[in-house]
Design a protein around this motif. Sequence first.
Motif, PDB file in Angstrom:
ATOM      1  N   VAL A1227       0.901  -1.231  -0.082  1.00 32.59           N
ATOM      2  CA  VAL A1227       0.037  -0.020   0.008  1.00 32.59           C
ATOM      3  C   VAL A1227       0.849   1.109   0.011  1.00 32.59           C
ATOM      4  CG1 VAL A1227      -1.716   1.275   1.190  1.00 32.59           C
ATOM      5  CG2 VAL A1227      -1.919  -1.301   1.519  1.00 32.59           C
ATOM      6  N   VAL A1228       0.875   1.972  -1.060  1.00 33.19           N
ATOM      7  CA  VAL A1228       1.441   3.318  -1.224  1.00 33.19           C
ATOM      8  C   VAL A1228       0.706   4.716  -1.297  1.00 33.19           C
ATOM      9  CG1 VAL A1228       3.610   4.228  -2.678  1.00 33.19           C
ATOM     10  CG2 VAL A1228       3.188   2.015  -2.387  1.00 33.19           C
ATOM     11  N   TYR A1229       1.277   5.550  -0.320  1.00 35.18           N
ATOM     12  CA  TYR A1229       0.748   7.098  -0.308  1.00 35.18           C
ATOM     13  C   TYR A1229       0.989   7.726  -1.330  1.00 35.18           C
ATOM     14  CZ  TYR A1229      -0.631  11.563   1.661  1.00 35.18           C
ATOM     15  OH  TYR A1229      -1.325  12.771   1.607  1.00 35.18           O
ATOM     16  N   LEU A1230       0.252   8.280  -2.156  1.00 39.10           N
ATOM     17  CA  LEU A1230       0.409   8.869  -3.451  1.00 39.10           C
ATOM     18  C   LEU A1230       0.562  10.333  -3.415  1.00 39.10           C
ATOM     19  CD1 LEU A1230      -1.982   7.005  -5.874  1.00 39.10           C
ATOM     20  CD2 LEU A1230       0.605   6.690  -5.476  1.00 39.10           C
ATOM     21  N   GLY A1231       0.186  10.864  -2.290  1.00 41.28           N
ATOM     22  CA  GLY A1231       0.264  12.456  -2.105  1.00 41.28           C
ATOM     23  C   GLY A1231      -0.930  13.091  -2.936  1.00 41.28           C
ATOM     24  N   SER A1232      -0.529  14.448  -3.417  1.00 40.45           N
ATOM     25  CA  SER A1232      -1.684  15.194  -3.973  1.00 40.45           C
ATOM     26  C   SER A1232      -1.868  15.206  -5.533  1.00 40.45           C
ATOM     27  CB  SER A1232      -1.445  16.752  -3.469  1.00 40.45           C
ATOM     28  OG  SER A1232      -1.602  17.120  -2.196  1.00 40.45           O
ATOM     29  N   LYS A1233      -0.597  15.261  -5.998  1.00 40.60           N
ATOM     30  CA  LYS A1233      -0.689  15.158  -7.398  1.00 40.60           C
ATOM     31  C   LYS A1233       0.389  14.084  -8.055  1.00 40.60           C
ATOM     32  CE  LYS A1233      -1.648  19.960  -6.990  1.00 40.60           C
ATOM     33  NZ  LYS A1233      -1.779  19.929  -5.374  1.00 40.60           N
ATOM     34  N   THR A1234       0.145  13.089  -8.817  1.00 46.05           N
ATOM     35  CA  THR A1234       1.130  12.355  -9.453  1.00 46.05           C
ATOM     36  C   THR A1234       0.463  11.419 -10.585  1.00 46.05           C
ATOM     37  OG1 THR A1234       2.658  10.618  -8.888  1.00 46.05           O
ATOM     38  CG2 THR A1234       0.327  10.122  -8.061  1.00 46.05           C
ATOM     39  N   SER A1235       1.217  11.010 -11.393  1.00 49.59           N
ATOM     40  CA  SER A1235       1.011   9.965 -12.422  1.00 49.59           C
ATOM     41  C   SER A1235       1.681   8.802 -12.289  1.00 49.59           C
ATOM     42  CB  SER A1235       1.251  10.651 -13.786  1.00 49.59           C
ATOM     43  OG  SER A1235       0.606  10.162 -14.840  1.00 49.59           O
ATOM     44  N   ILE A1236       1.136   7.518 -12.297  1.00 49.81           N
ATOM     45  CA  ILE A1236       1.850   6.194 -12.061  1.00 49.81           C
ATOM     46  C   ILE A1236       1.366   5.431 -13.058  1.00 49.81           C
ATOM     47  CG2 ILE A1236       2.247   6.802  -9.741  1.00 49.81           C
ATOM     48  CD1 ILE A1236      -0.290   4.764  -9.110  1.00 49.81           C
ATOM     49  N   LYS A1237       2.122   4.478 -13.351  1.00 45.13           N
ATOM     50  CA  LYS A1237       1.492   3.086 -14.094  1.00 45.13           C
ATOM     51  C   LYS A1237       0.997   2.036 -13.241  1.00 45.13           C
ATOM     52  CE  LYS A1237       3.713   4.363 -18.002  1.00 45.13           C
ATOM     53  NZ  LYS A1237       2.783   4.797 -19.131  1.00 45.13           N
ATOM     54  N   CYS A1238      -0.163   1.840 -13.306  1.00 48.60           N
ATOM     55  CA  CYS A1238      -0.906   0.604 -12.659  1.00 48.60           C
ATOM     56  C   CYS A1238      -0.942  -0.707 -13.535  1.00 48.60           C
ATOM     57  CB  CYS A1238      -2.290   1.140 -12.324  1.00 48.60           C
ATOM     58  SG  CYS A1238      -2.402   2.595 -11.261  1.00 48.60           S
ATOM     59  N   GLN A1239      -1.066  -1.765 -12.910  1.00 48.23           N
ATOM     60  CA  GLN A1239      -1.163  -3.334 -13.450  1.00 48.23           C
ATOM     61  C   GLN A1239      -2.448  -3.659 -13.046  1.00 48.23           C
ATOM     62  OE1 GLN A1239       2.225  -5.320 -11.780  1.00 48.23           O
ATOM     63  NE2 GLN A1239       3.552  -4.754 -13.681  1.00 48.23           N
ATOM     64  N   ALA A1240      -3.012  -4.716 -13.836  1.00 48.80           N
ATOM     65  CA  ALA A1240      -4.143  -5.225 -13.695  1.00 48.80           C
ATOM     66  C   ALA A1240      -4.111  -5.860 -12.184  1.00 48.80           C
ATOM     67  CB  ALA A1240      -4.487  -6.511 -14.480  1.00 48.80           C
ATOM     68  N   GLY A1241      -5.251  -5.518 -11.337  1.00 52.18           N
ATOM     69  CA  GLY A1241      -5.271  -6.053 -10.067  1.00 52.18           C
ATOM     70  C   GLY A1241      -4.986  -4.934  -8.976  1.00 52.18           C
ATOM     71  N   ASP A1242      -4.573  -3.930  -9.459  1.00 46.75           N
ATOM     72  CA  ASP A1242      -4.059  -2.819  -8.600  1.00 46.75           C
ATOM     73  C   ASP A1242      -5.270  -2.136  -8.479  1.00 46.75           C
ATOM     74  OD1 ASP A1242      -1.459  -3.515  -8.982  1.00 46.75           O
ATOM     75  OD2 ASP A1242      -0.736  -1.884 -10.070  1.00 46.75           O
TER      76      ASP A1242
END
Length: 1300
Positions: A1227-1242
């Motif tokens: 489990v990761v805290y993302l903050g206010s603004k970001t762009s991330i790559k996600c995988q199936a099941g996330d």
Amino acid sequence: MKEKFQFAIDRGGTFTDIWARCPEGQIRVMKLLSVDPQNYKDAPREGIRRILEQETGIKMAADKPIDTAYIDWIRMGTTVATNALLERKGEPMALAITKGFKDLLYIGNQARPRIFDLEISAPDQLYSEVIEIEERLVFQQDKCQINKSCDKVTGVTGEKLEVWQKVNKEKLREDLQKLLDKGIRSLAVVLLHSYTFAEHEKEVGRVAQEMGFQQVSLSSEVMSMVRVVPRGYTACADAYLTPHIKKYVAGFASGFKDNIKDTSVLFMQSDGGLTPVDKFNGSRAILSGPAGGVVGYALTTYDPDTKQAVIGFDMGGTSTDVSRYAGQYEHVFETTTAGVTIQAPQLDINTVAAGGGSMLFFRAGMFVVGPESAGADPGPACYRKGGPLTITDANLCLGRLLPEFFPKIFGKNQKSPLDKSATDRAFKKLTREVNEFLSSQENTAKQKMTMEEVAMGFIQVANEAMCRPIRALTQAKGYDTSKHVLACFGGAGGQHACAIARSLGMTKVFVHRYAGILSAYGMALADVVYEAQEPCAKEYSPEFFEYFDLHISELQKKCREKLMKQGFKSEQIETQPFLHMRYDRTDCALMIPSNNYPASESSCKTGDFKSAFQERYQTEFGFTIPDRPILVDDVRVRGVGKALIPEERDMPAASSSPTVVLTTNCYFENGYQETKVYHLENLSFGHSIEGPAIIMNGNSTILIEPSCTAAITKHGDVEIKVGGGNVQKVGPNLDAIQLSIFSHRFMSIAEQMGRVLQRTAISTNIKERLDFSCAMFGPDGGLVANAPHIPVHLGAMQETVQFQMKQRGGSFKEGDVILANHPQAGGSHLPDLTVITPVFWPGELKPVFFVASRGHHADIGGITPGSMPPHSKCIQEEGAVFKSFKLVDQGKFQEEAVTQAFMEPGKYPGSSGTRNLSDNLSDLKAQVAANQKGIKLIQELIAEYGLDVVIAYMAHIQDNAEIAVQEMLKEIARRTRERTGSTQLSAEDYMDDGAKLCLKVNIDEEKGTAVVDFTGSTCEVYGNCNAPRAVTLSALIYCLRCMVGHDVPLNQGCLKPVTAIIPKGSILDPSENAAVVGGNVLTSQRIVDVIFRAFQVCAASQGCMNNITFGDDAFGHYETVAGGAGAGPTWNGRSGVHSHMTNTRITDPEILERRYPVILKKFHLNPGTGGAGQHWGGDGIIREYLFRKDLTLSILTERRVFSPYGLNGGECGARGVNLIHYNDGRVVYLGSKTSIKCQAGDEFYLQTPGGGGYGSQEEPKTGSRKRKQSLNDEGSKAKKGHSLVGRGSVYEYKKSQESA
């Protein structure tokens, strides 16, 4: 007894109207109070008893059952369902919904109902308890990368689904037992995707019935259409209202022998068709009464030979119903009544908050009518109950209502006539107020007005208010308003019909002889209807023609069987098939019949639906999309059992002059005129009556205005030929009445521009989400009127127009159109493209006005699809930039040059040109067309009044807004000085990156002016949270309008009393190349927070729009998510709602999961996140997404570091949280603004901020966390009146615009 009595009855809220045909053919009409417990239990039954007793001469005791041997049939419409909905007096019921969605119907589409109300009040939910059902269906998707072992099923639409969880019956029984223990016996079952696969709902229904629930409404059976929120509301309405209706029907039937079992009893449904009493249910009963009126005028006014369309105008005490008929009933399939959105076929009846009881106000120099109504209690001033001045009083004051013809039912003994002296006293007082204001103004047309001139002014303003929805209803669908007949009925309409027809350019008014009871008469004429519908998910193409023919045939057979069971012969039955069709990748579905489109080789055997769809689309929207696939969402068949009503008898021709009952004096534009009064019953075929005249029709007054002529038809109806009248010359000096009328006219121009833009645009954003504004500006570029009121667009286009005037000087030529979106040129953010056209007039060298339209384009290039990058650092990364681009040069569209400009961002590293050029070009052409409509309407206005007058009234309207804001600032200064000893205010707040917003306000209490100084705010930031100057000003106008507390023209005048100091180079007015996308959607909210904090108006709302984007190279989805609203001095903040600078609707969960590779696991309130206080802040929301394939997630949010503040001792609301739950357990805290790559099941977990609390929480009881707010919880009724909520397609369109 061979011939029997036939009864048609409209049981309204106040009166019950009865039309009866006696055995010998004579007609009886009766009107009774709907509720009169001292004299009878049930008004319809009592009316039947009285007519039978009078006509047969047989004494029938009021307390004994009526012998049904005398009765052939009874047809009835009733407001029982509507009233139960409005007053929340239905059956106590519970909601059973898919687990994770317990608050889904509370949140709804997350938009607030009135955008400028800080106290967000919404109606109570119909359910009193909720249980969550452990079950889950999801769509089978080819590209899904999650492998789950589960059962596969096929829905009725042919779509494949996966059963991720079966119904947990053990838990279900436990939960249902708890409901039974609480005395709840009615249940609505609403499970995700049940419209296509209903087995889970049926399982729940079976268990509930076995356990003893008496009413179980399954959403899949009540209305099996996609979209769980409106389907859920509809199921709740059914569970809430059907038992209530059954009780009413049982009570009615008990007044007859054998419970009326062998007599035909039919009830009117919302769709204009009758249904047997045992099939009459809650969700289809909402418009039961008004529907009869539409049937009545449709079948008596419309002439199939001339095919001239008819506008129905039904003006009552609190509201006016407007509808249209052109040979076919116009239906809508989703509409909102009393805050409940219902999915069911309903006649498109548009309700406007203007009726006889609409209250009259004089505000800041402007005549205002409604929307508040005096209701029946206390009623108008003349009702002898101390009520306020209303339209009824204005008509009485002018001699248009004659007390001697009105029932004597007023006063303590309920035997007194209308009190004209009370009306006159109140008008004299108001006239003094008006004259005091006029004497303080320079350049007014009149320094003094008479009482009659004031009353006449309010009539004219009310008429213009009622004209606006009629124009909207006709022009929205591409029809010319002036080419209609006005069919007038209802108690108050006859007094206004001639004036309204003249304003709309109509030449004919039709008043049926039963106009006072037309809804009841409509029941007698109506057909019996049975409808069958099923969902579909097929393309309209040859491979599925056989499928459509088969399903239409099955539904036709079902309709015929049901109608034959009711006694109809085959030759009396007609069926009409419909397909609910839309273009692929759009949401704009139209219900298409195949009438007049016979089958061809390239169509279904049941008709050429494609041609019908394309022609209707062309009419309504001005274009078609030839290469786009057409999808079918539903297959529907309407079965009709034709009523066999004898023809109306002709009346004898007149043999002498009409008899004058009395002669009176009525006031018109040119003063008092002698007016003859006639009784309709004394008039015969061929009588012709010149205006001015009054025809009394029972208790209804028909006013024949000067230059109009009434003729009596062969059936005894009144046909009025409307003449041009003596048009008063309006001069440029200020006239308070004309000020209000011009305000409506200017707003109407902006609204009609918007209709053209919506009709001719092609993109979802403009056509369906209605994310646009249209406006008109004076010769100085100052805003005069804009519509709709999207908060972030308020006043912003003025900066754009004035920038172009400075930039181009006097170089504008006729046929030029300018395109701009740059923040330095008054832009908000780059996707909002503004198209500006100068308006010329013969003999004038410079533009006399400007018109502009601003629309949100889905993509204009930049570093991310959608042109909303979370990490942009300069404007070039956000898309194509236009500072002062000539889009049309002297009539020639510059397609090549603008295409090049849209592709320009592709030259920037990591960036792309526009990803959807064809939509960009189409929408720009639509914006040009909208401006052309505005030019045409302005030129018509100038031709009518003269250029000097129109320019003068533009200035007067701006001055009026200035006065309204000055009065507000004086009041705020007084309150602030009382509270703090000073009229100097200040506040500051922080963005999550630490950037500070500072505000100092200095109010001059005497002058009503203010200096608003943002000096001290942080300099331009490295990122995209810089707010263009235009956005800062929009936020300021929004706050001023909220604090005024009532409608004022939102134009340049609002800011005249306010000097705004916004430091150049700061976060609120950044440099030329600064990134701004976050400033528009995030910083704008913080500006509002800091202004309201300074003025101590309310605690902070969530202060964020929670912008979420996910997608890959093939698709993208963008949404904003609601949170908690701030509490105020007298209210709790609402939970799960959008606040302040946004009001965007959220995508329905079923649509989201159907279209995108995502599963919504949770969407509910987050209890305890609103700040505590004497009044609590609203709770935020939890929304949890499971991604089914690899994709990119971008978040652009705020209030993750600094909490939404509480006020005056109230606690802060909880901050928001953004988490990613990776499929490996991290489990990761993302903050206010970001762009991330996600995988199936996330899974992405979003927790939105709560609102701040207000006031110290002295006792736990004070801060009751009650979340429900009553529809009528709007403060003192005596002071404010009953505020009516509108209804119908025009109202729905306005709500959609305000939630763009």
